[in-house]
Design an enzyme around this catalytic site. Structure first.
Site, PDB file in Angstrom:
ATOM      1  N   GLY A 132      -0.611  -8.071  -1.065  1.00 23.67           N
ATOM      2  CA  GLY A 132       0.163  -7.810   0.010  1.00 23.67           C
ATOM      3  C   GLY A 132      -0.442  -9.195   0.619  1.00 23.67           C
ATOM      4  O   GLY A 132       0.598  -9.859   1.175  1.00 23.67           O
ATOM      5  N   HIS A 187       2.713   8.512  -8.212  1.00 21.11           N
ATOM      6  CA  HIS A 187       3.094   6.972  -7.874  1.00 21.11           C
ATOM      7  C   HIS A 187       2.547   5.856  -9.425  1.00 21.11           C
ATOM      8  O   HIS A 187       2.969   5.066  -9.193  1.00 21.11           O
ATOM      9  CB  HIS A 187       3.179   6.229  -6.505  1.00 21.11           C
ATOM     10  CG  HIS A 187       3.438   7.000  -5.782  1.00 21.11           C
ATOM     11  ND1 HIS A 187       3.186   7.909  -4.905  1.00 21.11           N
ATOM     12  CD2 HIS A 187       5.149   7.047  -4.958  1.00 21.11           C
ATOM     13  CE1 HIS A 187       4.160   8.371  -3.536  1.00 21.11           C
ATOM     14  NE2 HIS A 187       5.149   7.732  -3.824  1.00 21.11           N
ATOM     15  N   GLY A 202       3.132  -0.101  -7.823  1.00 19.64           N
ATOM     16  CA  GLY A 202       3.325  -1.012  -8.798  1.00 19.64           C
ATOM     17  C   GLY A 202       4.699  -1.207  -8.790  1.00 19.64           C
ATOM     18  O   GLY A 202       5.906  -1.543  -8.967  1.00 19.64           O
ATOM     19  N   ASP A 230      -5.482  -8.002  -4.318  1.00 22.39           N
ATOM     20  CA  ASP A 230      -4.353  -7.259  -3.279  1.00 22.39           C
ATOM     21  C   ASP A 230      -2.968  -8.188  -3.287  1.00 22.39           C
ATOM     22  O   ASP A 230      -3.068  -9.440  -3.203  1.00 22.39           O
ATOM     23  CB  ASP A 230      -4.808  -7.507  -1.929  1.00 22.39           C
ATOM     24  CG  ASP A 230      -3.670  -6.332  -1.180  1.00 22.39           C
ATOM     25  OD1 ASP A 230      -3.887  -5.042  -1.258  1.00 22.39           O
ATOM     26  OD2 ASP A 230      -3.237  -7.088  -0.570  1.00 22.39           O
TER      27      ASP A 230
END
Length: 584
Positions: free
Chosen positions: A564, A226, A406, A562
């Site tokens: 998130g 990924h 990403g 981060d």
């Protein structure tokens, strides 16, 4: 951040890429593949599922073709649950696959060891068990670069999926029961090791921007499929030197000795041609030959890719008599055919029918109507959050590209687009808790990944926290934010300091409660929550990641926010602004 370079892709509307790819696979292989279930994401073998046979379900994100749907067919997987690009399929997409393959002998799930896949497949396994379908799950852990041997259960699954899936499918084809199929798959998993090298970045179709930066004369050893950063970046070396560097950790980890027998996979990541892959295989064969290790069979080509990334991986499967027999068992799929005769198809009985869930009726006259935030206003606040995520999509994906795969911005935008679609088209009067339930289901069904289960749990728990309310006052608003955080904690298990979205949500709740204790109104509590999320977001740049894909980076994750935590702040900021606008 990466340079603003837009890549070229032969696609139509980005939001339709998965459905159009699935349609193309089925139209290309109508004698092998079909699609079943209302999600449209369960690719099923035309002649695979049958009564008395263990159902084999594989799955993961798109962008790795031919994995995962390319390994659906007779003798291998009975179905694949197809996720969005680089994102796990949702529980409902997995359940469509499980229902399709249930032949009364149980279902086995196989997938790479990634947080999102584990969360979503575990939720599907729980649902299967509730329906009386016995299940087993195997997380592939072949990547030696992603964790040391003493923590091998933390390793991620890369091209080793190929061998583990093949062994599991053959065991089921031979008629073995669920426990025996699980044992065979775990034996393959324990004897499969891989390592890869990346030469260029890949790009998400929705953004067209490279996920990470790598110099034209550089390579990254140990990079994941990924685009997760690997263990070493350096100047590009020749094929033999790179192959040697990939092979040594594999050999050290496996402890192979003279007289052992292996199967070999030299896998291209998407933009490295077979000319180069065969040069790599030549060196692999030399190394194994020098050690007296016999190659039973080799595969060279693209088997688990990473969009248009240039690079390759090497995978070895150490064989015993049983694994060799299962490896040689005939199969017929778009991505792999092993020649030989297959038994007649057999009988397939449909065991599951779709049942619509009735919506709960709520007597609103019994709900607490105190507070300025009405259900209609709350709905507008949620729409504002979704719009803000859409606006910040590329930025969030860029943050994720530095330390992850990403896709965070893209994934969050897909989820919130689904939520916005449901909220805009539903003009019936809903309570705030009912709206939260709609949001939870829409988000989870749309994205899967790790964000899907986490935010579905968050919305559901937040709705439960205010289920006695018609309107929200300051206390109820804080309870709703607290419910979001509690739902994420309950499903994901991360803690403060792990460098996740929790590092934003926990201080958001703390600041909101402080404001409430100081007699702040609903707007004041939301503003405090937003400030808490911002401080938590910024804090994540100072700490090392301990959860998710970025945990493999160690100290290299320091200095980067981060994604998130960043998206948590984006949402709270938009919710607060919308509430201020509505209340003047």
């Amino acid at each position: 951040m990466t340079e603003d370079i837009r890549t070229k892709k032969l696609i139509n509307a980005p939001e339709n890429i998965i459905s159009e790819m699935v349609a193309g696979m089925v139209s290309a292989h109508p004698d092998i593949l079909t699609v079943e279930g209302p999600t449209g994401r369960a690719v099923v073998a035309v002649d695979g599922p049958r009564d008395g046979k263990v159902g084999i379900v594989i799955g993961g994100g798109s962008g790795h073709e031919p994995a995962f749907a390319g390994y659906v067919g007779r003798g291998l997987a009975d179905a694949a649950a197809v996720g969005n690009v680089f994102a796990s399929p949702s529980p409902e997409q997995i359940m469509d696959a499980a229902r399709a393959v249930d032949g009364g002998a149980g279902v086995m799930f196989l997938y790479g060891n990634y947080t999102g896949d584990v969360l979503n497949f575990d939720m599907a396994a729980e649902e299967c068990e509730g329906m009386g379908i016995p299940t087993k799950s195997v997380q592939v852990i072949d990547d030696v670069a992603s964790a040391p041997k003493e923590r091998q259960n933390e390793r991620r699954g890369i091209a080793g999926d190929f061998f583990v899936f093949k062994i599991a499918g053959a065991a089921a084809e031979h008629g073995r029961d669920l426990e025996a199929c699980y044992a065979a798959a775990q034996a393959a998993n324990a004897n499969t090791r891989s390592m890869g090298v990346a030469l260029t970045a890949c790009s998400m179709p929705q953004t067209g921007k490279l996920n990470f930066e790598i110099g034209h004369d550089e390579m990254e050893i140990g990079m994941g499929v990924h685009g997760e950063p690997g263990i070493r970046r350096g100047k590009l070396e020749n094929a033999d030197s790179v192959t040697d560097e990939l092979m040594q950790p594999i050999l050290d980890d496996m402890g192979l000795k003279s007289g052992d027998k292996v199967a070999v996979l030299v896998n291209g990541l998407g933009a490295t041609g077979q000319l180069e892959l065969y040069i790599i295989h030549r060196r692999v064969a030399e190394i194994l030959g020098e050690k007296g290790i016999d190659i039973h069979h080799s595969w060279v080509g693209e088997y688990v890719s990473s969009l248009e990334m240039a690079g390759a991986s090497i995978t070895l499967l150490k064989l015993d008599d049983d694994l060799q027999t299962l490896l040689d068992t005939p199969c017929r799929t778009p991505g792999l055919t092993v020649a030989g005769s297959l038994e007649p198809k057999g009988t397939r009985t449909r065991r599951h029918a779709d049942v619509a869930k009735e919506e709960e009726t709520i007597d609103t006259s019994k709900l607490n109507a105190d507070g300025p935030i009405t259900p209609s206003m709350f709905k507008d606040m949620m729409l504002a959050a979704g719009a803000a995520i859409h606006e910040k999509r590329d930025w969030l994906s860029e943050l994720d590209g530095v330390i992850g795969d990403g896709d965070h911005g893209v994934t969050m935008d897909i989820g919130w687009t689904a939520v916005r679609g449901k909220l805009v088209t539903d003009d019936s009067e809903k309570t705030i808790s009912q709206t939260c339930e709609i949001m939870a289901k829409a988000f989870l069904d749309a994205v899967g990944a790790s964000s899907g289960p986490l935010y579905a749990s968050a919305f559901r728990k937040a709705g439960e926290s205010v289920s006695d309310r018609l309107n929200l006052d300051a206390g109820a608003m804080v309870a709703w934010v607290d419910g979001l955080c509690a739902g994420i904690l309950a499903r994901g298990g991360a803690q403060v300091g792990d460098k996740t979205m929790i590092d934003a949500w926990v201080p958001a709740v703390a600041k909101a409660k402080e404001a409430l204790a100081d007699n702040a109104d609903a707007i004041g509590c939301l503003a405090a929550a937003t400030e808490g999320a911002k401080s938590g977001r910024d804090y994540t740049a100072e700490i090392e990641s301990r959860r998710g894909r970025s945990a493999k980076l160690g100290e290299r994750s320091i200095g980067h926010v981060d994604p998130g935590a960043a998206s948590a702040h984006v949402m709270l900021e938009a919710i607060t602004a919308a509430a201020k606008k509505a209340l003047g």
